[in-house]
Scaffold this motif. Structure first.
Motif, PDB file in Angstrom:
ATOM      1  N   ASP A 180     112.238 124.038  37.657  1.00  0.00           N
ATOM      2  CA  ASP A 180     112.374 122.583  37.628  1.00  0.00           C
ATOM      3  C   ASP A 180     112.916 122.160  38.992  1.00  0.00           C
ATOM      4  O   ASP A 180     114.072 122.446  39.328  1.00  0.00           O
ATOM      5  CB  ASP A 180     113.337 122.182  36.502  1.00  0.00           C
ATOM      6  N   GLN A 181     112.079 121.484  39.798  1.00  0.00           N
ATOM      7  CA  GLN A 181     112.470 121.155  41.174  1.00  0.00           C
ATOM      8  C   GLN A 181     113.613 120.134  41.213  1.00  0.00           C
ATOM      9  O   GLN A 181     114.303 120.016  42.229  1.00  0.00           O
ATOM     10  CB  GLN A 181     111.267 120.638  41.973  1.00  0.00           C
ATOM     11  N   ALA A 182     113.829 119.405  40.126  1.00  0.00           N
ATOM     12  CA  ALA A 182     114.904 118.406  40.101  1.00  0.00           C
ATOM     13  C   ALA A 182     116.274 119.040  39.869  1.00  0.00           C
ATOM     14  O   ALA A 182     117.283 118.547  40.363  1.00  0.00           O
ATOM     15  CB  ALA A 182     114.620 117.367  39.025  1.00  0.00           C
ATOM     16  N   THR A 183     116.312 120.145  39.118  1.00  0.00           N
ATOM     17  CA  THR A 183     117.602 120.724  38.716  1.00  0.00           C
ATOM     18  C   THR A 183     117.812 122.149  39.212  1.00  0.00           C
ATOM     19  O   THR A 183     118.945 122.638  39.205  1.00  0.00           O
ATOM     20  CB  THR A 183     117.697 120.774  37.175  1.00  0.00           C
ATOM     21  N   GLY A 184     116.743 122.830  39.589  1.00  0.00           N
ATOM     22  CA  GLY A 184     116.851 124.243  39.959  1.00  0.00           C
ATOM     23  C   GLY A 184     116.875 125.174  38.758  1.00  0.00           C
ATOM     24  O   GLY A 184     116.979 126.391  38.914  1.00  0.00           O
ATOM     25  N   ILE A 185     116.779 124.623  37.547  1.00  0.00           N
ATOM     26  CA  ILE A 185     116.747 125.459  36.340  1.00  0.00           C
ATOM     27  C   ILE A 185     115.410 126.191  36.271  1.00  0.00           C
ATOM     28  O   ILE A 185     114.358 125.629  36.589  1.00  0.00           O
ATOM     29  CB  ILE A 185     116.996 124.607  35.076  1.00  0.00           C
ATOM     30  N   GLY A 235     102.610 131.550  29.281  1.00  0.00           N
ATOM     31  CA  GLY A 235     102.775 130.583  30.360  1.00  0.00           C
ATOM     32  C   GLY A 235     103.745 129.485  29.994  1.00  0.00           C
ATOM     33  O   GLY A 235     103.951 129.184  28.818  1.00  0.00           O
ATOM     34  N   VAL A 236     104.353 128.907  31.026  1.00  0.00           N
ATOM     35  CA  VAL A 236     105.224 127.752  30.810  1.00  0.00           C
ATOM     36  C   VAL A 236     105.077 126.799  31.989  1.00  0.00           C
ATOM     37  O   VAL A 236     104.949 127.234  33.134  1.00  0.00           O
ATOM     38  CB  VAL A 236     106.705 128.182  30.593  1.00  0.00           C
ATOM     39  N   ALA A 237     105.036 125.503  31.695  1.00  0.00           N
ATOM     40  CA  ALA A 237     104.956 124.477  32.740  1.00  0.00           C
ATOM     41  C   ALA A 237     105.854 123.320  32.334  1.00  0.00           C
ATOM     42  O   ALA A 237     105.982 123.007  31.143  1.00  0.00           O
ATOM     43  CB  ALA A 237     103.519 123.988  32.904  1.00  0.00           C
ATOM     44  N   ILE A 238     106.479 122.689  33.327  1.00  0.00           N
ATOM     45  CA  ILE A 238     107.320 121.536  33.048  1.00  0.00           C
ATOM     46  C   ILE A 238     106.549 120.267  33.400  1.00  0.00           C
ATOM     47  O   ILE A 238     105.750 120.252  34.343  1.00  0.00           O
ATOM     48  CB  ILE A 238     108.662 121.626  33.814  1.00  0.00           C
TER      49      ILE A 238
END
Ligand SMILES: *[C@@H]1O[C@H](CO)[C@@H](O)[C@H](O)[C@H]1NC(C)=O
Ligand SMILES: *[C@@H]1O[C@H](CO)[C@@H](O)[C@H](O)[C@H]1NC(C)=O
Ligand SMILES: *[C@@H]1O[C@H](CO)[C@@H](O)[C@H](O)[C@H]1NC(C)=O
Ligand SMILES: *[C@@H]1O[C@H](CO)[C@@H](O)[C@H](O)[C@H]1NC(C)=O
Length: 353
Positions: A180-185, A235-238
């Motif tokens: 997650d580019q907003a949180t780094g998670i 797979g996983v995508a946000i």
């Protein structure tokens, strides 16, 4: 306006086409030559959008087989490919090809491992799977078949193990990954707690349901289980707004939506039932998703890319076989107008535009 914004991309494509003309003609001696020359002329004289030249275009040959997944860095370099010998190589353009960027297992015996395609030595050499950059720091996060969750620091080199289990259960087959580019998670999947990468066929034949969707928080260094009991969580995508994740299960052919925010937060629903085995899922810049799908019937295997929106509506289905010659497709990633195709069982990066 949009046309003018495309010009830098077109110039780049034009240069790539110019440099690789000779190569393409060699690879596709008869059936593609007319189309290739036509595309070349269009680029040369009209700068028309790449859409006019869609089709399986190129194979970027790798010195090691088995690209499982790809990433691009914040400067647009890549693809970076995770490979069977434990390394991540990055593509530096047609003149240079692929060079080493890093590897997951720090004490990996290089002379033994480099270039190998054996599938039974991930405990010795490492075996990166899903990967993704956190653009703010340049760190590259990866799943590794043996080590679990790993990070390669900015600039490349050896990996650092971050986690190998959650709730006391060891990861068997870390697979998809998204930062997650907003949180780094970091969100990632474990395809199975019982079987490892070299036992992938057992996951399918035994309809394993020990897969999990996981979350790594770099501030607490803690791994949390978001979903359990998944059947081949691959797979996983946000989503673009960070409100939900999409996660695939290849054994039962499902895509689920897991809400991160809003009234349904921390709950999941089935978004799509599909024919075939969905593997990685990757968001494009329009907020849509490409899913790599292997569809096997009695006498044939079709390797597909299926594009869906966040509500599960089907937008497009492309078939890449037989040009993309494998028994499995693990990823379809859209980047700057091209689709990058991955598989555990090929020795190149497939490029479709
Ligand atoms: C590894 O490479 C060898 C020689 O190219 C080939 O015969 C073999 O099938 C490959 N094995 C795998 C697992 O890809
Ligand atoms: C996978 O698991 C099997 C059975 O536990 C084990 O024998 C094998 O060494 C493992 N393979 C790898 C590459 O870790
Ligand atoms: C890590 O997670 C566990 C269980 O989810 C929790 O009990 C623990 O307090 C967490 N640790 C930190 C450092 O956040
Ligand atoms: C998917 O299939 C399951 C049963 O297998 C069904 O309960 C569910 O409603 C279906 N969902 C969608 C979105 O088609």
């Amino acid at each position: 306006m949009e046309f003018f914004l495309q010009i830098p991309l077109l110039i780049r494509n034009f240069i790539i086409y110019s440099l690789e003309m000779a190569n393409i003609i060699v690879v596709f001696p008869n059936k593609r030559i007319v189309e290739t020359v036509l595309c070349f002329s269009i680029f040369l004289f009209c700068y028309l959008p790449t859409a006019f030249c869609s089709g399986f275009r190129q194979k970027l040959y790798l010195p090691v087989p088995g690209p499982e997944s790809y990433a691009f860095d914040s400067a647009g370099r890549g693809p970076y490919a995770s490979l069977a010998d434990g390394r991540v190589l990055r593509y530096l353009g047609p003149a240079v090809g692929f060079v080493e960027y890093g590897y997951t297992k720090a004490d990996r015996p290089r002379r033994f491992c480099d270039g190998t395609n054996r599938t039974d030595i991930s405990q010795i050499c490492g075996r990166p799977t899903g990967l993704g950059f956190y653009y703010k720091t340049g760190e590259l996060f990866l799943g590794d078949a043996d080590l679990g969750l790993v990070v390669i620091p900015s600039g490349g080199g050896p990996g650092i193990q971050l986690a190998s289990s959650a709730e006391g259960v060891r990861f068997g087959f870390p697979d998809g990954l998204e930062v997650d580019q907003a949180t780094g998670i970091v969100y990632f999947t474990d395809a199975s707690s019982r079987y490892n990468l070299s036992q992938i066929n057992n996951i399918v034949s035994n309809r394993d349901a020990t897969g999990r969707l996981l979350k790594y928080d770099p501030r607490t260094k803690n791994v949390t289980v978001l979903l359990r009991g998944l059947s081949g969580a691959a797979g996983v995508a946000i989503s673009e707004d960070g409100s939900y994740l999409l996660v695939t299960q290849f054994v039962i052919g499902q895509v689920s939506k897991y809400w991160l925010k809003g009234p349904l937060a921390n709950t999941a629903e089935v978004l799509v039932n599909m024919t075939g085995m969905p593997d990685k899922i990757k968001r494009n810049t329009k907020g849509e998703y490409w899913i790599a799908v292997t569809v096997t019937s009695k006498n044939s295997t079709q390797l597909q890319g299926q594009r869906i929106d966040g509500d599960g509506n089907s937008l497009e289905t492309l078939t890449f076989s037989p040009d993309f010659d494998s028994s499995l497709i693990t990823e379809v990633q859209e980047y700057k107008g091209a689709l990058y195709l991955a598989s555990l069982y090929v020795g190149y990066v497939g490029v479709y535009r």
